[in-house]
Design a protein around this motif. Structure first.
Motif, PDB file in Angstrom:
ATOM      1  N   TYR A  58     -31.240 -94.864  22.671  1.00 39.40           N
ATOM      2  CA  TYR A  58     -30.925 -95.251  21.298  1.00 39.40           C
ATOM      3  C   TYR A  58     -29.644 -96.083  21.248  1.00 39.40           C
ATOM      4  O   TYR A  58     -29.572 -97.094  20.549  1.00 39.40           O
ATOM      5  N   MET A  59     -28.623 -95.653  22.002  1.00 32.22           N
ATOM      6  CA  MET A  59     -27.352 -96.383  22.003  1.00 32.22           C
ATOM      7  C   MET A  59     -27.516 -97.793  22.580  1.00 32.22           C
ATOM      8  O   MET A  59     -26.932 -98.750  22.062  1.00 32.22           O
ATOM      9  N   ILE A  60     -28.308 -97.936  23.644  1.00 32.27           N
ATOM     10  CA  ILE A  60     -28.535 -99.254  24.237  1.00 32.27           C
ATOM     11  C   ILE A  60     -29.293-100.159  23.274  1.00 32.27           C
ATOM     12  O   ILE A  60     -28.940-101.342  23.095  1.00 32.27           O
ATOM     13  N   ILE A  61     -30.317 -99.654  22.615  1.00 34.18           N
ATOM     14  CA  ILE A  61     -31.092-100.456  21.671  1.00 34.18           C
ATOM     15  C   ILE A  61     -30.242-100.851  20.472  1.00 34.18           C
ATOM     16  O   ILE A  61     -30.294-101.995  19.999  1.00 34.18           O
ATOM     17  N   ASP A  62     -29.408 -99.932  19.975  1.00 38.03           N
ATOM     18  CA  ASP A  62     -28.528-100.234  18.850  1.00 38.03           C
ATOM     19  C   ASP A  62     -27.530-101.320  19.238  1.00 38.03           C
ATOM     20  O   ASP A  62     -27.301-102.270  18.473  1.00 38.03           O
ATOM     21  N   TRP A  63     -26.935-101.210  20.419  1.00 43.00           N
ATOM     22  CA  TRP A  63     -25.996-102.230  20.892  1.00 43.00           C
ATOM     23  C   TRP A  63     -26.702-103.577  21.030  1.00 43.00           C
ATOM     24  O   TRP A  63     -26.158-104.606  20.636  1.00 43.00           O
ATOM     25  N   ALA A  64     -27.905-103.598  21.609  1.00 43.70           N
ATOM     26  CA  ALA A  64     -28.628-104.847  21.818  1.00 43.70           C
ATOM     27  C   ALA A  64     -28.992-105.503  20.488  1.00 43.70           C
ATOM     28  O   ALA A  64     -28.904-106.726  20.352  1.00 43.70           O
ATOM     29  N   LYS A  66     -27.330-105.209  17.593  1.00 45.11           N
ATOM     30  CA  LYS A  66     -26.095-105.748  17.015  1.00 45.11           C
ATOM     31  C   LYS A  66     -25.662-107.013  17.743  1.00 45.11           C
ATOM     32  O   LYS A  66     -25.214-107.982  17.124  1.00 45.11           O
ATOM     33  N   LYS A  67     -25.766-107.013  19.060  1.00 45.21           N
ATOM     34  CA  LYS A  67     -25.378-108.189  19.842  1.00 45.21           C
ATOM     35  C   LYS A  67     -26.301-109.369  19.536  1.00 45.21           C
ATOM     36  O   LYS A  67     -25.844-110.509  19.441  1.00 45.21           O
ATOM     37  N   ASN A  68     -27.581-109.118  19.361  1.00 43.79           N
ATOM     38  CA  ASN A  68     -28.531-110.171  19.029  1.00 43.79           C
ATOM     39  C   ASN A  68     -28.209-110.787  17.675  1.00 43.79           C
ATOM     40  O   ASN A  68     -28.239-112.017  17.513  1.00 43.79           O
ATOM     41  N   ILE A  69     -27.899-109.955  16.699  1.00 46.50           N
ATOM     42  CA  ILE A  69     -27.545-110.465  15.373  1.00 46.50           C
ATOM     43  C   ILE A  69     -26.266-111.286  15.462  1.00 46.50           C
ATOM     44  O   ILE A  69     -26.139-112.355  14.863  1.00 46.50           O
ATOM     45  N   GLU A  70     -25.301-110.800  16.226  1.00 50.48           N
ATOM     46  CA  GLU A  70     -24.030-111.516  16.386  1.00 50.48           C
ATOM     47  C   GLU A  70     -24.223-112.878  17.054  1.00 50.48           C
ATOM     48  O   GLU A  70     -23.647-113.878  16.634  1.00 50.48           O
ATOM     49  N   LEU A  71     -25.055-112.931  18.080  1.00 50.07           N
ATOM     50  CA  LEU A  71     -25.245-114.179  18.811  1.00 50.07           C
ATOM     51  C   LEU A  71     -26.156-115.169  18.085  1.00 50.07           C
ATOM     52  O   LEU A  71     -26.106-116.365  18.360  1.00 50.07           O
ATOM     53  N   SER A  72     -26.971-114.681  17.173  1.00 52.37           N
ATOM     54  CA  SER A  72     -27.889-115.592  16.480  1.00 52.37           C
ATOM     55  C   SER A  72     -27.290-116.198  15.221  1.00 52.37           C
ATOM     56  O   SER A  72     -27.909-117.044  14.592  1.00 52.37           O
ATOM     57  N   ARG A  73     -26.070-115.784  14.847  1.00 50.49           N
ATOM     58  CA  ARG A  73     -25.407-116.374  13.678  1.00 50.49           C
ATOM     59  C   ARG A  73     -24.876-117.763  14.017  1.00 50.49           C
ATOM     60  O   ARG A  73     -24.485-118.031  15.144  1.00 50.49           O
ATOM     61  N   LYS A  74     -24.840-118.589  13.024  1.00 47.44           N
ATOM     62  CA  LYS A  74     -24.239-119.909  13.202  1.00 47.44           C
ATOM     63  C   LYS A  74     -22.731-119.793  13.051  1.00 47.44           C
ATOM     64  O   LYS A  74     -22.235-119.006  12.242  1.00 47.44           O
ATOM     65  N   ASN A  75     -22.024-120.620  13.790  1.00 44.24           N
ATOM     66  CA  ASN A  75     -20.570-120.650  13.694  1.00 44.24           C
ATOM     67  C   ASN A  75     -20.183-121.583  12.551  1.00 44.24           C
ATOM     68  O   ASN A  75     -20.467-122.785  12.601  1.00 44.24           O
ATOM     69  N   PRO A  76     -19.508-121.083  11.505  1.00 43.57           N
ATOM     70  CA  PRO A  76     -19.158-121.937  10.363  1.00 43.57           C
ATOM     71  C   PRO A  76     -18.216-123.087  10.745  1.00 43.57           C
ATOM     72  O   PRO A  76     -18.226-124.138  10.102  1.00 43.57           O
ATOM     73  N   LYS A  77     -17.406-122.922  11.769  1.00 47.13           N
ATOM     74  CA  LYS A  77     -16.467-123.977  12.162  1.00 47.13           C
ATOM     75  C   LYS A  77     -17.191-125.196  12.734  1.00 47.13           C
ATOM     76  O   LYS A  77     -16.638-126.296  12.720  1.00 47.13           O
TER      77      LYS A  77
END
Length: 83
Positions: A58-64, A66-77
């Motif tokens: 569960y902890m590995i899937i939760d981390w993955a 969150k990391k996927n959401i973080e990496l798929s965001r566009k950088n506003p800068k």
């Protein structure tokens, strides 16, 4: 063939079969008095084998996730100078 019925196709000497009719058996005899305590015992024996791996998974899937959401965001800068 004589007196042989379908269930008695052969005469076997020296072997005695004792059978209980399926209509006389108690299908749920001891289900509460023996089944429930046995289920509790089996749960207690296996919970420490299953629970740690389930928590780690569960902890590995939760981390993955969150990391996927973080990496798929566009950088506003990257889009500051677009007009």
């Amino acid at each position: 063939m004589g007196h042989l019925d379908f269930g008695n196709l052969a005469k076997i000497r020296g072997i005695v079969y004792f059978r209980l009719s399926p209509h006389e058996q108690k299908a749920f005899a001891g289900a509460i008095s023996h089944g429930v305590p046995n289920m509790i015992r089996r749960f207690r024996e296996s919970v420490f084998h299953i629970l740690p791996s389930a928590i780690i998974t569960y902890m590995i899937i939760d981390w993955a996730d969150k990391k996927n959401i973080e990496l798929s965001r566009k950088n506003p800068k990257d889009y500051e100078n677009d007009k």
